[in-house]
Scaffold this active site. Structure first.
Site, PDB file in Angstrom:
ATOM      1  N   ALA A 322      -1.286  -2.012   3.998  1.00 18.74           N
ATOM      2  CA  ALA A 322      -1.101  -3.104   3.661  1.00 18.74           C
ATOM      3  C   ALA A 322      -1.568  -4.238   5.040  1.00 18.74           C
ATOM      4  O   ALA A 322      -0.223  -3.447   5.451  1.00 18.74           O
ATOM      5  CB  ALA A 322      -0.075  -3.555   2.805  1.00 18.74           C
ATOM      6  N   GLY A 324       0.617  -6.657   7.270  1.00 19.63           N
ATOM      7  CA  GLY A 324       1.904  -7.510   7.377  1.00 19.63           C
ATOM      8  C   GLY A 324       3.210  -6.362   8.253  1.00 19.63           C
ATOM      9  O   GLY A 324       1.755  -4.754   8.641  1.00 19.63           O
ATOM     10  N   ASP A 325       3.927  -6.929   8.487  1.00 24.62           N
ATOM     11  CA  ASP A 325       4.166  -5.563   9.505  1.00 24.62           C
ATOM     12  C   ASP A 325       4.605  -4.505   9.028  1.00 24.62           C
ATOM     13  O   ASP A 325       5.014  -4.036   7.975  1.00 24.62           O
ATOM     14  CB  ASP A 325       5.831  -6.407   9.997  1.00 24.62           C
ATOM     15  CG  ASP A 325       5.886  -7.522  10.768  1.00 24.62           C
ATOM     16  OD1 ASP A 325       4.624  -8.451  10.999  1.00 24.62           O
ATOM     17  OD2 ASP A 325       7.054  -8.033  11.341  1.00 24.62           O
ATOM     18  N   GLY A 327       6.170  -0.680   8.161  1.00 24.40           N
ATOM     19  CA  GLY A 327       7.817  -1.347   7.173  1.00 24.40           C
ATOM     20  C   GLY A 327       9.203  -0.071   8.041  1.00 24.40           C
ATOM     21  O   GLY A 327       8.245   0.483   8.355  1.00 24.40           O
ATOM     22  N   LYS A 343       3.810   1.748  -2.818  1.00 22.95           N
ATOM     23  CA  LYS A 343       5.242   1.694  -1.774  1.00 22.95           C
ATOM     24  C   LYS A 343       5.660   3.118  -1.659  1.00 22.95           C
ATOM     25  O   LYS A 343       5.780   3.561  -2.734  1.00 22.95           O
ATOM     26  CB  LYS A 343       6.353   1.221  -1.704  1.00 22.95           C
ATOM     27  CG  LYS A 343       6.364  -0.346  -1.566  1.00 22.95           C
ATOM     28  CD  LYS A 343       7.471  -2.007  -1.647  1.00 22.95           C
ATOM     29  CE  LYS A 343       6.473  -3.563  -1.008  1.00 22.95           C
ATOM     30  NZ  LYS A 343       8.109  -3.556  -1.609  1.00 22.95           N
ATOM     31  N   ASP A 378       8.630  -7.565  -9.029  1.00 20.30           N
ATOM     32  CA  ASP A 378       8.752  -6.119 -10.011  1.00 20.30           C
ATOM     33  C   ASP A 378       7.911  -5.145 -10.173  1.00 20.30           C
ATOM     34  O   ASP A 378       6.380  -5.892  -9.096  1.00 20.30           O
ATOM     35  CB  ASP A 378       8.016  -6.622 -11.595  1.00 20.30           C
ATOM     36  CG  ASP A 378       8.073  -6.208 -12.641  1.00 20.30           C
ATOM     37  OD1 ASP A 378       9.492  -4.866 -12.830  1.00 20.30           O
ATOM     38  OD2 ASP A 378       7.780  -5.719 -13.704  1.00 20.30           O
TER      39      ASP A 378
END
Length: 580
Positions: A322, A324-325, A327, A343, A378
């Site tokens: 995904a 973005g940085d 995780g 995730k 959510d």
């Protein structure tokens, strides 16, 4: 009772199992509706703490009934408990028993949850559980789930009649005033969209949608073949009922039913018809999301899985990292054509993260049971999923294999994932600000500050306030999605930063004062947030108070005193102000 042992008893054993599951489902459904039906009473009595307790209680019901029936089946079936052939007969018996029920889709999902756990299914076993290839029996005929109001000479009279018929059993503070102001808003809206056909009717769902301090009357404006939302937000104040907002756009309705809000309490025995009505005014929302929003989150999760599988079937998309940085706690991946992220918890967490796998799961459970205030995404929790390995990019497959081996394994061309969370995909705030025009970036950063405030007054401290842990939804709202350091505001010790006593302390690289495990110094937030220089002054001008320990201690005091704050799913400018 269990059938007598013997070959002939296998049919009776399947029937017994089906009846046992159906009895548990009926008991669960009765308990679920009993809690849901308290909502009007809580609203009538203005008992907001009891309403919050009901929301938490209802979330735990399904697991309690599932655990009970699974133990009964395992004890009763003995060695046959994992017999796939037996479960195929159980499914057939159960299908016949629920065929005429208006909630047959929910009954199917309850059964599948039982069967999967007893047989210990990985992936999908269509022979013993319900899948998208199993038809949902048509619901029995019944009264329409909505009331219809034809146009009247004066819109004010129409809205007054509409609101008067809503079964609140509470007096209005000034219904004539509310109908008059709302009618002016509705007439203005209808005039602004003259390209649409004239109003044929207003259709309003019979059940009232309750959540927190609000009651929502949900309907649609029917104009020829065009349906558009009509949402009436009602509050119960000290003087009686007041109409707080009237909303007309799909964007506004989407926010009311957002994936960042707690689930509604809606008393209905025809959820399928309710969801179909909602979809007619919010076509962008997936069916799964609508079921989740009205409290049937497990069935919504089932539909979400089917939507993912359907997307894989009709596309060539591959799972990939995904945006973005990277995780530190989670491996986060997505499908390009589907607005979902997945995730998976890493085996080991990068420094300085010191949390554990169990603690991460507990944080997600906290969010699941907590008031999300329109600011927490959510997450649907899945177990024992299997996907074709060819649908993963090589880099992602290698990362899962090497860094999440406790959760993910490669098994004969399948990627088996024992545990993951699925969430709506949003644009990471740090990326959004970097790519957006100056005005949009400024608005997002100011809403980021408001998000921190909204979370604070609902007893949520994100822990890590970095921009990368927040995201921007398609409606432009800023939300939080990284939960590994999240905690309750009331569990944190917010301290003022002690002033240095001399130059050596002022230039020291380490604190010269004691810092406890739960100590937080809000004055230091501004140093670590990573705000772009060009936007920092605007943020401080609007949200300087969140950079003070006094703000956070004030929130703690109000929370400990039992105060429940109003976080409405519409803008302050949309409220129909009545001299408040």
């Amino acid at each position: 009772m269990l059938p007598e042992p013997g070959v002939a008893a296998q049919r009776d054993l399947a029937q017994w199992a089906a009846e046992t599951i159906l009895t548990a489902y009926d008991a669960y459904k009765a308990a679920y509706r009993a809690v849901t039906r308290r909502a009007p009473d809580r609203f009538r009595a203005r008992d907001w703490h009891a309403a919050q307790a009901d929301a938490v209680e209802r979330l735990s019901l399904r697991a309690e009934f599932l655990d009970g029936v699974i133990r009964t089946l395992q004890d009763g079936l003995g060695p046959s408990a994992r017999d796939v052939a037996l479960w195929a007969r159980v499914k057939a018996e159960y299908s016949r028993a629920i065929a005429s029920r208006p909630t047959s889709e929910l009954a199917q999902t309850f059964y599948s949850s039982v069967a999967r756990r007893v047989v210990d299914v990985v992936g999908v076993l269509p022979g013993i559980e319900f899948t998208d290839s199993d038809p949902i029996p048509p619901a029995p005929e019944g009264a329409a789930v909505h009331r219809t109001y034809p146009p009247q000479a004066h819109t004010e009279d129409l809205l007054r009649d509409l609101l008067r018929e809503v079964p609140f059993d509470v007096s209005w503070a000034d219904l004539d005033r509310d109908a008059r102001i709302a009618a002016a808003e509705l007439d203005s809206h209808l005039r602004s969209s003259d390209e649409e056909p004239p109003l044929d009717a207003i259709e309003v769902l019979r059940p009232v949608f309750y959540r927190n301090k609000g009651a929502y009357v949900v309907g649609r404006l029917r104009r020829g073949a065009v349906n558009s939302p009509l949402v009436l937000a009602v509050l119960h104040g000290e003087r009686g009922l007041e109409l707080d907002a009237i909303l007309f756009s799909q964007t506004d309705a989407n926010i009311v039913f957002s994936f960042t809000r707690s689930y509604f309490h809606v008393d209905t025995d025809r959820p399928r018809d309710i969801v179909a009505f909602l979809h007619s005014i919010m076509p962008q929302k997936r069916t799964s999301e609508l079921y989740i929003s009205i409290g049937h989150h497990k069935h919504g999760k089932t539909l979400l899985y089917r939507e993912i599988k359907e997307h894989l079937t009709r596309s060539s998309d591959r799972f990939q990292d995904a945006a973005g940085d990277r995780g530190m706690v989670m491996i986060v991946f997505t499908l390009p054509g589907l607005d979902i992220v997945f995730k998976v918890i890493r085996d080991r967490f990068q420094f300085p993260k010191s949390t554990t796998r169990m603690e991460v799961k507990q944080k997600y459970q906290l969010v699941f049971r907590h008031d999300r205030a329109g600011r927490l995404v959510d997450a649907q929790e899945f177990e024992h999923l299997a996907f074709d390995a060819s649908r993963f990019t090589p880099d992602l497959l290698e990362e899962l294999r090497t860094e999440a081996s406790e959760t993910v394994r490669i098994d004969g061309g399948r990627v088996v994932i024992e545990h993951l969370y699925a969430e709506r995909r949003v644009i990471p705030l740090n990326l959004f600000i970097r790519q957006a025009d100056e005005w949009s970036a400024r608005l997002a950063l100011l809403d980021y500050g408001q998000a921190i405030r909204d979370l604070a007054v609902t007893n949520t401290f994100p822990g890590d306030l970095l921009l990368k842990n927040f995201g921007v939804t398609r409606s432009g709202r800023v939300v939080f999605y990284d939960y590994d350091e999240l905690c309750l505001v009331t569990d944190v010790n917010f301290r003022d930063l002690p002033p240095p006593r001399h130059e050596e302390e002022e230039t020291a690289g380490e604190p010269w004062f004691y810092v406890g495990e739960d100590d937080v110094f809000p004055e230091e937030f501004i140093r670590f947030l990573g705000l772009p220089d060009r936007l920092r002054d605007a943020f401080v001008a609007h949200h300087a108070t969140v950079l003070t320990a006094e703000f956070w201690r004030g929130c703690q005091a109000r929370l400990r005193a039992g105060e429940i704050s109003d976080i409405f799913p519409y803008r302050e400018s949309q409220r129909l102000w009545h001299g408040r």
